[in-house]
Scaffold this motif. Structure first.
Motif, PDB file in Angstrom:
ATOM      1  N   UNK A  45     -24.414  18.065 -24.275  1.00 41.52           N
ATOM      2  CA  UNK A  45     -23.283  18.058 -23.354  1.00 41.52           C
ATOM      3  C   UNK A  45     -23.725  18.535 -21.977  1.00 41.52           C
ATOM      4  N   UNK A  46     -23.290  17.792 -20.968  1.00 47.43           N
ATOM      5  CA  UNK A  46     -23.552  18.139 -19.568  1.00 47.43           C
ATOM      6  C   UNK A  46     -25.036  18.209 -19.231  1.00 47.43           C
ATOM      7  N   UNK A  47     -25.837  17.432 -19.967  1.00 47.34           N
ATOM      8  CA  UNK A  47     -27.251  17.301 -19.606  1.00 47.34           C
ATOM      9  C   UNK A  47     -27.478  15.900 -19.053  1.00 47.34           C
ATOM     10  N   UNK A  48     -28.562  15.713 -18.339  1.00 45.41           N
ATOM     11  CA  UNK A  48     -28.911  14.404 -17.784  1.00 45.41           C
ATOM     12  C   UNK A  48     -29.789  13.667 -18.788  1.00 45.41           C
ATOM     13  N   UNK A  49     -29.380  12.450 -19.160  1.00 43.42           N
ATOM     14  CA  UNK A  49     -30.158  11.641 -20.099  1.00 43.42           C
ATOM     15  C   UNK A  49     -31.312  10.993 -19.336  1.00 43.42           C
ATOM     16  N   UNK A  50     -32.523  11.196 -19.811  1.00 49.54           N
ATOM     17  CA  UNK A  50     -33.692  10.692 -19.107  1.00 49.54           C
ATOM     18  C   UNK A  50     -34.499   9.691 -19.923  1.00 49.54           C
ATOM     19  N   UNK A  51     -33.995   9.308 -21.109  1.00 52.00           N
ATOM     20  CA  UNK A  51     -34.748   8.396 -21.967  1.00 52.00           C
ATOM     21  C   UNK A  51     -33.844   7.337 -22.590  1.00 52.00           C
ATOM     22  N   UNK A  52     -34.467   6.209 -22.896  1.00 52.55           N
ATOM     23  CA  UNK A  52     -33.860   5.181 -23.719  1.00 52.55           C
ATOM     24  C   UNK A  52     -34.598   5.191 -25.043  1.00 52.55           C
ATOM     25  N   UNK A  53     -33.851   5.163 -26.153  1.00 55.60           N
ATOM     26  CA  UNK A  53     -34.469   5.142 -27.469  1.00 55.60           C
ATOM     27  C   UNK A  53     -34.234   3.820 -28.180  1.00 55.60           C
ATOM     28  N   UNK A  54     -35.149   3.461 -29.046  1.00 55.65           N
ATOM     29  CA  UNK A  54     -34.982   2.336 -29.962  1.00 55.65           C
ATOM     30  C   UNK A  54     -35.072   2.912 -31.362  1.00 55.65           C
ATOM     31  N   UNK A  55     -34.014   2.744 -32.155  1.00 52.90           N
ATOM     32  CA  UNK A  55     -33.935   3.390 -33.470  1.00 52.90           C
ATOM     33  C   UNK A  55     -34.723   2.563 -34.489  1.00 52.90           C
ATOM     34  N   UNK A  56     -35.790   3.145 -35.002  1.00 50.07           N
ATOM     35  CA  UNK A  56     -36.565   2.522 -36.074  1.00 50.07           C
ATOM     36  C   UNK A  56     -35.970   2.846 -37.434  1.00 50.07           C
ATOM     37  N   UNK A  57     -35.525   4.099 -37.592  1.00 49.55           N
ATOM     38  CA  UNK A  57     -34.978   4.549 -38.866  1.00 49.55           C
ATOM     39  C   UNK A  57     -33.956   5.639 -38.590  1.00 49.55           C
ATOM     40  N   UNK A  58     -32.792   5.536 -39.240  1.00 49.75           N
ATOM     41  CA  UNK A  58     -31.804   6.599 -39.118  1.00 49.75           C
ATOM     42  C   UNK A  58     -30.467   6.122 -38.599  1.00 49.75           C
ATOM     43  N   UNK A  59     -29.557   7.065 -38.472  1.00 44.78           N
ATOM     44  CA  UNK A  59     -28.160   6.774 -38.123  1.00 44.78           C
ATOM     45  C   UNK A  59     -27.674   7.856 -37.174  1.00 44.78           C
TER      46      UNK A  59
END
Length: 197
Positions: A45-59
């Motif tokens: 919460x209230x942090x700056x997102x600096x990455x894009x992720x690609x989900x290989x495994x998980x939910x």
């Protein structure tokens, strides 16, 4: 990133944005493997997102906490072979009001936003990827808003099962109730009604 992870990513990038093998290889040095255990947070919460992720495994679940009541509200869920980020926060580099939590032990490939900007400058195909990513997130959010306005909780439940057929095995009923905007007893009634059909 090992060869199997690379092959999955390349295939998805080709399907998603028609990236050529040369385009996908351009980004290979920038992707990093990230492991997350339940209930680690991809964004805070209230942090700056600096990455894009690609989900290989998980939910994952995307949710916000009402500051007045401290009640959690699930917005949507993300599973394997989807891109994961706080898009508005990523694009504007401003703080994000919601969180992204791993609901299982997860494995992702992540790329820093600065690296994405480099790719956009180098390749029209990667610029197309950025546009399609923005369009996808717009559609997810628009569909979610419309479903809350136009669908019953039962219709939202059926759509959720259509989009995530294995969700009942992966997510608590409490999280599903929160997503549907109902209480637990109402979810039990809806599940029984749907099961009888």
């Amino acid at each position: 990133m090992n060869a199997t992870q690379q092959a999955v990513l390349h295939q998805h990038l080709h399907q998603f944005a028609n990236l050529s093998e040369a385009d996908t290889q351009l980004a290979d040095p920038f992707w990093q493997v990230r492991h997350m255990a339940r209930p680690d947070l991809f964004t805070f919460t209230n942090s700056v997102c600096r990455q894009l992720g690609f989900v290989l495994k998980g939910f994952f679940r995307v949710y916000y906490v009402d500051p007045r009541t401290e009640q959690e509200h699930n917005m949507y869920f993300l599973a394997e072979h989807t891109f994961l980020t706080s898009l508005k926060g990523l694009l504007t580099q401003t703080t994000c009001p919601y969180l992204i939590e791993a609901l299982e032990d997860c494995e992702l490939l992540v790329i820093d936003y600065e690296r994405l900007l480099q790719l956009y400058a180098q390749s029209h195909a990667w610029e197309r990827f950025g546009r399609l990513l923005a369009e996808q997130y717009f559609m997810i959010n628009q569909s979610r808003s419309e479903s809350l306005l136009t669908q019953t909780a039962e219709e939202r439940y059926v759509d959720l099962l259509d989009n995530h057929p294995d969700i009942l095995n992966r997510v608590s009923l409490g999280h599903i109730s929160s997503y549907l905007g109902i209480k637990g007893p109402s979810l039990s009634r809806i599940r029984a009604q749907v099961a009888r059909r």
